[in-house]
Write an enzyme that holds these catalytic residues in place. Structure first.
Site, PDB file in Angstrom:
ATOM      1  CE1 TYR A  38      -4.318   3.431  -1.734  1.00 33.46           C
ATOM      2  CE2 TYR A  38      -2.153   2.878  -2.137  1.00 33.46           C
ATOM      3  CZ  TYR A  38      -3.127   2.521  -1.287  1.00 33.46           C
ATOM      4  OH  TYR A  38      -3.415   1.525  -0.377  1.00 33.46           O
ATOM      5  CG  ASP A  95      -3.981  -1.352  -2.456  1.00 27.54           C
ATOM      6  OD1 ASP A  95      -4.511  -2.028  -3.612  1.00 27.54           O
ATOM      7  OD2 ASP A  95      -4.744  -1.031  -1.589  1.00 27.54           O
ATOM      8  CB  VAL A  97      -5.284  -3.175   7.570  1.00 27.81           C
ATOM      9  CG1 VAL A  97      -5.480  -2.329   8.775  1.00 27.81           C
ATOM     10  CG2 VAL A  97      -6.580  -3.992   7.193  1.00 27.81           C
ATOM     11  CG  HIS A 137      -9.968  -2.657   4.734  1.00 24.47           C
ATOM     12  ND1 HIS A 137     -11.068  -1.931   3.927  1.00 24.47           N
ATOM     13  CD2 HIS A 137      -8.872  -1.594   4.590  1.00 24.47           C
ATOM     14  CE1 HIS A 137     -10.413  -1.037   3.284  1.00 24.47           C
ATOM     15  NE2 HIS A 137      -9.310  -0.810   3.433  1.00 24.47           N
ATOM     16  CG  ASN A 165      -8.433  -2.448  -2.383  1.00 22.79           C
ATOM     17  OD1 ASN A 165      -7.728  -2.908  -1.956  1.00 22.79           O
ATOM     18  ND2 ASN A 165      -8.979  -1.168  -2.222  1.00 22.79           N
ATOM     19  CG  ASP A 219      -1.752  -1.267   1.181  1.00 24.82           C
ATOM     20  OD1 ASP A 219      -2.952  -0.997   0.854  1.00 24.82           O
ATOM     21  OD2 ASP A 219      -1.376  -2.197   1.700  1.00 24.82           O
TER      22      ASP A 219
END
Length: 491
Positions: free
Chosen positions: A200, A197, A373, A345, A235, A170
């Protein structure tokens, strides 16, 4: 063997060592919820004119250069880059001496459109037939705009060969992201396991979506051009945006980031991937990549939507082929965590847990890394495979055969930290903290490994959670190092 369950995940066989807390993973003692509160930089993306996104000089100069594992046994890489003005050369020149390129390999070129954005020319070139434990120099581009880089292949095959991985998730492209990346580059790790991820860019619209994919590619080039990054999609790679006329999931990601899924006998990039000797490792570790996202995100699906899918069938057969005599460490990567005590989440990985947890326990998976997360958390060795509707045993219990679950979705993206944890801290949770950072997993041999989570402490790298892992197959016991307040305990 490492099994990773998520969007696209690699699996490696690792040995993990934790230094900070020595307690029994089974007993659930010495649970820690960190009270640290950082004065973080704002969770906003770095401006496009910042030097972190610098465009290389020269007409049509290659940019966004990155490499990943190219085959099953660590003797190939896929080198990717983008040219903006015209396709230019699609060849990679390479050799074992600086500025002396005795070999060449020819790749392919693709491009795509996304809303009103048109991509540059995206090159992917497989360089194979390499030797283990060798430094290779490579050159891409034309004339005075060409650029030169290097990478190191993994060591010779041996179950006791040491190797160090970085784990990042992320990431995004904020100043916090830059802090994470720069700290990781000081770690000495040899390959990144990325748990999903990436850019972004989906938080933007129209032309800016593609622009932010380009900036992120230049952002991570400082590391990804010199060592393999093993990709897992999350996602934020879906980019299903019907308001902009975009309904094909993962379009940007699939065009830009190649994976060697066919070398892993996988039917498509989202079923999964196994790598016994990725460029990041050697045959002493095994990596399996699974998809808990995909065109229909299974992180939100019921178990019936996961069973009997191509991914389910592939993993079932792959786990049967694991030989821990050859590949001692078995690690799983996934995007959405199967266990997390964060409010954000919460239980989104439950469908994957319900279907796959018993397989992972029976296979004695060592560790499962996940992201999603935006905080850090590490569990004890626990499982919830005994639950059924009649016995009512719905809580995880200590299980020496189970994996340790580690969430590292703390790379630094613009959505900020997930600062709310379930209170009280569940007995399965060993350590948790809402801060940005990265992890390293240092395999020492077939029985032991060191694991560190490093917090970005106001611009400094601070080792915060460390553990010593004993291999589930080869280790006779598993321990975690305790804090000064906690006595040493065995599993």
């Amino acid at each position: 063997m490492l099994v990773i369950s998520g969007w696209r995940l690699p699996s490696f066989n690792f040995l993990v060592i934790l230094f900070t807390i020595v307690t029994t993973v089974g007993s659930g003692s010495a649970r820690i919820t960190s009270t640290y509160i950082r004065s973080e930089w704002p969770s906003t993306d770095i401006p496009l004119d910042n030097e972190a996104f610098a465009i290389p000089r020269g007409h049509n100069a290659p940019q966004q250069v990155h490499i990943t594992q190219g085959d099953y046994d660590g003797k190939a890489v896929i080198i990717s880059w983008v040219t903006t003005d015209e396709p230019g050369s699609n060849k990679v020149l390479y050799g074992t001496s600086e500025k002396k390129y005795d070999f060449s390999s020819k790749g392919n070129v693709v491009n795509y459109t996304f809303s009103n954005y048109s991509s540059g020319y995206i090159h992917h070139c497989l360089v194979d037939g390499l030797e283990h434990d060798t430094k290779y120099y490579y050159k891409i581009g034309d004339g005075g705009s060409s650029r030169e880089f290097w990478f190191q292949t993994p060591p010779n095959i041996d179950p006791d060969t040491p190797y160090t991985f970085g784990i990042i998730g992320d990431l995004g492209q904020t100043y916090n992201s830059l802090s994470t990346l720069e700290h990781y580059m000081q770690s000495g790790a040899q390959t990144v396991l990325f748990v999903g991820d990436l850019s972004y860019a989906d938080r933007y619209e129209f032309n800016d979506v593609g622009v932010r994919w380009d900036s992120w590619g230049r952002f991570v080039e400082r590391s990804a051009a010199y060592q393999p990054w093993i990709w897992t999609a999350g996602n934020h790679e879906i980019e299903y945006m019907p308001n902009m006329g975009e309904v094909v999931p993962f379009k940007s990601y699939l065009h830009r980031y190649a994976t060697p899924y066919m070398a892993s006998q996988s039917s498509n990039p989202f079923c999964g991937m196994k790598l016994e000797a990725p460029m990041a490792t050697n045959l002493t570790k095994r990596l399996i990549l699974l998809d808990n996202g995909g065109p229909t995100p299974t992180m939100y699906m019921k178990p019936i939507g996961i069973k009997y899918t191509p991914q389910w069938r592939w993993l079932r057969e792959e786990l049967k082929r694991v030989d821990r005599e050859k590949t001692p460490w078995l690690i799983v990567l996934m995007h959405a965590p199967m266990y997390s005590s964060n409010v954000v989440h919460y239980m989104e990985g439950e469908s994957m847990r319900a279907v796959f947890e018993s397989w992972f326990v029976n296979s004695k998976v060592d560790i499962i890394f996940a992201g999603h997360v935006h905080a850090y958390e590490r569990s004890y060795r626990i499982s919830n495979t005994q639950y059924n509707i009649t016995n009512g045993d719905r809580y995880p219990i200590p299980d020496k055969s189970a994996p340790v679950y580690i969430t590292v979705g703390d790379g630094g993206n613009q959505e900020g930290l997930a600062g709310s944890f379930v209170d009280p801290q569940p007995e399965y949770s060993s350590f948790r903290e809402a801060s940005y950072g990265h992890s390293t997993f240092e395999i020492k041999n077939r029985t032991h490994a060191f694991y560190h989570w490093n917090r970005n402490d106001d611009g400094k790298k601070i080792p915060t959670d460390s553990v010593v892992f004993y291999n589930q197959y080869w280790g006779k016991q598993s321990t975690e190092e305790a804090t000064e307040e906690e006595p040493y305990q065995d599993y």
